[in-house]
Design a protein around this motif. Structure first.
Motif, PDB file in Angstrom:
ATOM      1  N   GLU A   1     -28.279 -10.254  13.860  1.00 22.06           N
ATOM      2  CA  GLU A   1     -29.071 -10.826  12.777  1.00 22.06           C
ATOM      3  C   GLU A   1     -28.847 -10.074  11.465  1.00 22.06           C
ATOM      4  O   GLU A   1     -28.760 -10.688  10.395  1.00 22.06           O
ATOM      5  CB  GLU A   1     -30.557 -10.833  13.155  1.00 22.06           C
ATOM      6  CG  GLU A   1     -30.873 -11.707  14.357  1.00 22.06           C
ATOM      7  CD  GLU A   1     -30.498 -11.102  15.709  1.00 22.06           C
ATOM      8  OE1 GLU A   1     -30.451 -11.845  16.692  1.00 22.06           O
ATOM      9  OE2 GLU A   1     -30.246  -9.878  15.791  1.00 22.06           O
ATOM     10  N   LEU A   2     -28.756  -8.742  11.536  1.00 21.03           N
ATOM     11  CA  LEU A   2     -28.461  -7.962  10.340  1.00 21.03           C
ATOM     12  C   LEU A   2     -27.086  -8.334   9.799  1.00 21.03           C
ATOM     13  O   LEU A   2     -26.935  -8.574   8.605  1.00 21.03           O
ATOM     14  CB  LEU A   2     -28.518  -6.462  10.629  1.00 21.03           C
ATOM     15  CG  LEU A   2     -28.076  -5.547   9.474  1.00 21.03           C
ATOM     16  CD1 LEU A   2     -28.972  -5.727   8.253  1.00 21.03           C
ATOM     17  CD2 LEU A   2     -28.050  -4.102   9.929  1.00 21.03           C
TER      18      LEU A   2
ATOM     19  N   GLY B   1     -27.237 -11.792   8.301  1.00 18.90           N
ATOM     20  CA  GLY B   1     -28.001 -11.767   7.055  1.00 18.90           C
ATOM     21  C   GLY B   1     -27.241 -11.119   5.920  1.00 18.90           C
ATOM     22  O   GLY B   1     -27.208 -11.646   4.797  1.00 18.90           O
ATOM     23  N   TYR B   2     -26.598 -10.005   6.202  1.00 16.06           N
ATOM     24  CA  TYR B   2     -25.814  -9.316   5.179  1.00 16.06           C
ATOM     25  C   TYR B   2     -24.675 -10.206   4.683  1.00 16.06           C
ATOM     26  O   TYR B   2     -24.473 -10.354   3.474  1.00 16.06           O
ATOM     27  CB  TYR B   2     -25.269  -7.991   5.720  1.00 16.06           C
ATOM     28  CG  TYR B   2     -24.395  -7.282   4.710  1.00 16.06           C
ATOM     29  CD1 TYR B   2     -24.971  -6.611   3.637  1.00 16.06           C
ATOM     30  CD2 TYR B   2     -23.016  -7.310   4.806  1.00 16.06           C
ATOM     31  CE1 TYR B   2     -24.189  -5.972   2.687  1.00 16.06           C
ATOM     32  CE2 TYR B   2     -22.220  -6.671   3.862  1.00 16.06           C
ATOM     33  CZ  TYR B   2     -22.806  -6.011   2.807  1.00 16.06           C
ATOM     34  OH  TYR B   2     -22.023  -5.388   1.865  1.00 16.06           O
TER      35      TYR B   2
ATOM     36  N   SER C   1     -26.717  -5.328  15.566  1.00 21.51           N
ATOM     37  CA  SER C   1     -27.780  -6.309  15.308  1.00 21.51           C
ATOM     38  C   SER C   1     -27.122  -7.553  14.728  1.00 21.51           C
ATOM     39  O   SER C   1     -26.862  -7.613  13.521  1.00 21.51           O
ATOM     40  CB  SER C   1     -28.808  -5.764  14.315  1.00 21.51           C
ATOM     41  OG  SER C   1     -29.681  -6.804  13.908  1.00 21.51           O
TER      42      SER C   1
ATOM     43  N   LEU D   1     -29.493  -3.594   2.257  1.00 16.67           N
ATOM     44  CA  LEU D   1     -29.164  -3.711   3.685  1.00 16.67           C
ATOM     45  C   LEU D   1     -28.005  -2.801   4.064  1.00 16.67           C
ATOM     46  O   LEU D   1     -28.066  -2.076   5.061  1.00 16.67           O
ATOM     47  CB  LEU D   1     -28.823  -5.161   4.042  1.00 16.67           C
ATOM     48  CG  LEU D   1     -29.955  -6.176   3.967  1.00 16.67           C
ATOM     49  CD1 LEU D   1     -29.428  -7.568   4.286  1.00 16.67           C
ATOM     50  CD2 LEU D   1     -31.089  -5.804   4.895  1.00 16.67           C
ATOM     51  N   SER D   2     -26.943  -2.827   3.282  1.00 16.22           N
ATOM     52  CA  SER D   2     -25.779  -2.018   3.640  1.00 16.22           C
ATOM     53  C   SER D   2     -26.003  -0.535   3.354  1.00 16.22           C
ATOM     54  O   SER D   2     -25.629   0.317   4.164  1.00 16.22           O
ATOM     55  CB  SER D   2     -24.520  -2.521   2.928  1.00 16.22           C
ATOM     56  OG  SER D   2     -24.662  -2.459   1.533  1.00 16.22           O
TER      57      SER D   2
ATOM     58  N   THR E   1     -28.232   0.874   6.065  1.00 19.15           N
ATOM     59  CA  THR E   1     -27.493   0.935   7.336  1.00 19.15           C
ATOM     60  C   THR E   1     -26.551   2.129   7.336  1.00 19.15           C
ATOM     61  O   THR E   1     -26.490   2.888   8.315  1.00 19.15           O
ATOM     62  CB  THR E   1     -26.702  -0.371   7.559  1.00 19.15           C
ATOM     63  OG1 THR E   1     -27.630  -1.466   7.679  1.00 19.15           O
ATOM     64  CG2 THR E   1     -25.842  -0.297   8.811  1.00 19.15           C
TER      65      THR E   1
ATOM     66  N   MET F   1     -22.984  -2.883  11.844  1.00 23.42           N
ATOM     67  CA  MET F   1     -24.018  -3.920  11.747  1.00 23.42           C
ATOM     68  C   MET F   1     -24.009  -4.871  12.936  1.00 23.42           C
ATOM     69  O   MET F   1     -25.035  -5.474  13.257  1.00 23.42           O
ATOM     70  CB  MET F   1     -23.850  -4.716  10.458  1.00 23.42           C
ATOM     71  CG  MET F   1     -24.318  -4.011   9.218  1.00 23.42           C
ATOM     72  SD  MET F   1     -24.147  -5.129   7.793  1.00 23.42           S
ATOM     73  CE  MET F   1     -25.125  -4.270   6.577  1.00 23.42           C
TER      74      MET F   1
END
Length: 186
Positions: free
Chosen positions: A44-45, A48-49, A42, A161-162, A165, A39
């Protein structure tokens, strides 16, 4: 053949904005998970996560119910990495081995309240949030609140999200999770 290669970053190779999040993960977990390492490409990802994870852990759901949400969403999404990781963490936190096994196999739980969480989470993921009203009503009738309906949504968002990914990055399983390795039926 894929041309995407997602590197496993650490605090020295990650983009500058991701580095504090990786350092925080190392402090929190004792190591940087390969998920966080992927992650970090990114920032931001990753931010956020981690923010969603922190908020979900503060949510009004009981601790055992939180693990049910995380495992159930990951099973429903077919995420081998997250099922292994969350199975390990659930066992460490006191969820019974038979409960974790049932969750991993998408089977009902004996505990009525935890089964309500499992069922509602599964329906929410399977129906992409369009849970029939009777499923929402059944979750609330099992002793949960409208706030906790939304807390389940928060946990599912975090896992989306995870899970996604891991699907596209083919995130390698950390040694810490390998005893709970899991393969989806897909």
């Amino acid at each position: 053949m894929s041309t995407a290669h997602f590197p496993l970053h650490d605090e020295t190779t990650a983009p500058e904005a991701a580095r504090p999040h990786l350092e925080s993960a190392r402090r929190r977990m004792g190591f940087i998970t390969t998920l966080n390492a992927v992650m970090a490409t990114s920032p931001e990802l990753l931010a956020g996560y981690n923010a969603l994870a922190e908020q979900f852990m503060k949510s009004s759901l009981p601790a055992r119910a939180k693990h049910v949400v995380l495992i159930t969403a990951s099973v429903e999404n077919g995420c081998a990495y997250c099922v292994a990781a969350h199975s390990t963490l659930a066992l460490r936190s006191g969820l019974e081995a038979d409960e974790v096994t049932a969750l991993r196999n998408a089977n009902p739980l004996r505990d009525r309240a935890l089964e309500a969480v499992r069922r509602f989470t599964r329906v929410m993921v399977a129906e992409r949030g369009w849970a029939p009203q009777e499923e929402v009503d059944a979750f609330i009738a099992a002793g949960f609140t409208e706030r906790q309906v939304l807390d389940v949504v928060l946990g599912i968002g975090m896992k989306t999200l995870s899970n996604y990914t891991n699907h596209i990055a083919h995130t390698p399983l950390d040694p810490a999770w390998q005893q709970q390795e899991w393969t989806p039926d897909r």
